[in-house]
Design a protein around this motif. Sequence first.
Motif, short mmCIF file in Angstrom:
data_model
loop_
_atom_site.label_atom_id
_atom_site.label_comp_id
_atom_site.label_asym_id
_atom_site.label_seq_id
_atom_site.Cartn_x
_atom_site.Cartn_y
_atom_site.Cartn_z
N LEU A 14 0.86 -1.19 0.00
CA LEU A 14 0.00 0.00 0.00
C LEU A 14 0.89 1.24 0.00
N GLU A 15 0.66 2.13 -0.96
CA GLU A 15 1.48 3.34 -1.05
C GLU A 15 1.25 4.24 0.15
N GLU A 16 2.31 4.91 0.56
CA GLU A 16 2.20 5.87 1.65
C GLU A 16 1.42 7.09 1.17
N PRO A 17 0.50 7.58 1.97
CA PRO A 17 -0.26 8.78 1.58
C PRO A 17 0.52 10.06 1.90
N ASP A 18 0.02 11.14 1.38
CA ASP A 18 0.59 12.44 1.76
C ASP A 18 0.26 12.70 3.22
N ARG A 19 0.93 13.66 3.79
CA ARG A 19 0.70 14.02 5.18
C ARG A 19 0.14 15.44 5.29
N GLU A 20 -0.44 15.71 6.44
CA GLU A 20 -0.92 17.06 6.75
C GLU A 20 0.27 18.01 6.77
N PRO A 21 0.02 19.31 6.67
CA PRO A 21 1.12 20.29 6.71
C PRO A 21 2.02 20.16 7.94
N ASN A 22 1.44 19.61 9.01
CA ASN A 22 2.27 19.45 10.22
C ASN A 22 3.29 18.32 10.08
N GLY A 23 3.17 17.56 8.96
CA GLY A 23 4.13 16.48 8.71
C GLY A 23 3.89 15.23 9.53
N TYR A 24 2.84 15.18 10.29
CA TYR A 24 2.59 14.03 11.16
C TYR A 24 1.38 13.22 10.70
N ASN A 25 0.22 13.81 10.63
CA ASN A 25 -1.00 13.09 10.29
C ASN A 25 -1.04 12.72 8.81
N LYS A 26 -1.39 11.48 8.54
CA LYS A 26 -1.49 11.01 7.16
C LYS A 26 -2.86 11.36 6.59
N ARG A 27 -2.90 11.52 5.25
CA ARG A 27 -4.14 11.85 4.57
C ARG A 27 -4.44 10.78 3.52
N TYR A 28 -5.27 9.85 3.90
CA TYR A 28 -5.64 8.76 2.99
C TYR A 28 -6.77 9.21 2.08
N GLU A 29 -6.66 8.81 0.81
CA GLU A 29 -7.66 9.21 -0.17
C GLU A 29 -8.41 7.98 -0.71
N VAL A 30 -9.28 8.24 -1.67
CA VAL A 30 -10.11 7.18 -2.23
C VAL A 30 -9.26 6.06 -2.84
N CYS A 31 -8.14 6.40 -3.45
CA CYS A 31 -7.29 5.38 -4.06
C CYS A 31 -6.74 4.41 -3.01
N HIS A 32 -6.46 4.93 -1.81
CA HIS A 32 -5.96 4.06 -0.73
C HIS A 32 -7.08 3.14 -0.22
N LEU A 33 -8.28 3.70 -0.10
CA LEU A 33 -9.41 2.88 0.34
C LEU A 33 -9.68 1.77 -0.68
N THR A 34 -9.64 2.14 -1.96
CA THR A 34 -9.86 1.14 -3.01
C THR A 34 -8.83 0.02 -2.93
N ARG A 35 -7.57 0.40 -2.76
CA ARG A 35 -6.52 -0.61 -2.70
C ARG A 35 -6.68 -1.51 -1.48
N LEU A 36 -7.02 -0.94 -0.34
CA LEU A 36 -7.23 -1.75 0.86
C LEU A 36 -8.38 -2.74 0.66
N LEU A 37 -9.43 -2.31 0.01
CA LEU A 37 -10.56 -3.20 -0.24
C LEU A 37 -10.19 -4.29 -1.24
N GLN A 38 -9.33 -3.97 -2.21
CA GLN A 38 -8.85 -4.97 -3.15
C GLN A 38 -8.04 -6.05 -2.41
N ILE A 39 -7.14 -5.59 -1.56
CA ILE A 39 -6.30 -6.52 -0.80
C ILE A 39 -7.17 -7.41 0.08
N LYS A 40 -8.15 -6.81 0.73
CA LYS A 40 -9.04 -7.58 1.60
C LYS A 40 -9.79 -8.64 0.81
N ARG A 41 -10.27 -8.27 -0.37
CA ARG A 41 -11.02 -9.22 -1.20
C ARG A 41 -10.13 -10.37 -1.65
N LEU A 42 -8.93 -10.05 -2.12
CA LEU A 42 -8.04 -11.07 -2.64
C LEU A 42 -7.55 -12.02 -1.54
#
Length: 257
Positions: free
Chosen positions: A28-56
């Motif tokens: 799973l690719e690392e997402p971008d982070r918030e401007p503070n450099g700490y919190n990650k920002r997951y997007e729809v592409c990450h959710l899609t990939r996680l669901l693909q992995i779960k299904r497979l």
Amino acid sequence: MTWSTREIAELSGTTVKTVRHYHEIGLLEEPDREPNGYNKRYEVCHLTRLLQIKRLTGLGLSLAQVAELGTAAHGHPSVFQEIDAELEATVERIQSVRQELAVLSRPGATPDVPTVFHEVAQPLRDNDRALLTIYSQLFSEESMDALRQLLATNPHEDLDEAFRDLPADADDATRQALAEWMAPFVGANRSVTLETKAGTFREAEAARNAVGQALQALYNPAQLDVLRRARELSPAMGTAPDQGAKEALGGSDDAPE
């Protein structure tokens, strides 16, 4: 809209630990982070990939196989065919287990003999049962079915009992008399040829040696001597590798001379 690690894990039905593990192994690719450099920002592409992995993985693929597939739409048919074959084998195994459990659930069933011998196991003693267990491992299903049918006929209960009750210190006359009684039934009309499951000469030799050791361990010297004498007296001696199946469950020629 973006999600935190906890939120994306909840949405995809997995855990934060699992999401982080997928990052570590490159699944799973690392997402971008918030401007503070700490919190990650997951997007729809990450959710899609996680669901693909779960299904497979739910279909039985390993994480390595999921990684090999990547995100390509065409996939790798051979991987899915392999998984399907494995599942088919698993289903067959489960069906076989259920059949055995159904037999063992019947009144009077005993777990110390192979299922195929359930109906003929009642008069057998511990050594006979042990030998059947060993035979079932070494010899073909066809051989075991033939042996079961022979045991089921049970026309010589007195002879069987005399052999099983023979003491280790039985005198020569007693042994000879029992051998002469047994000899006619060691011939072709009452014999079973036991074919090994072995695929090579070495495996077949190992099976024969195992049978010989089992006979020596499970039957006393007098019984083995009677089997030897009966084979020598039998007019059909040498017609099959395992004669006298009814006596000592197919007393093998590997018995000591």
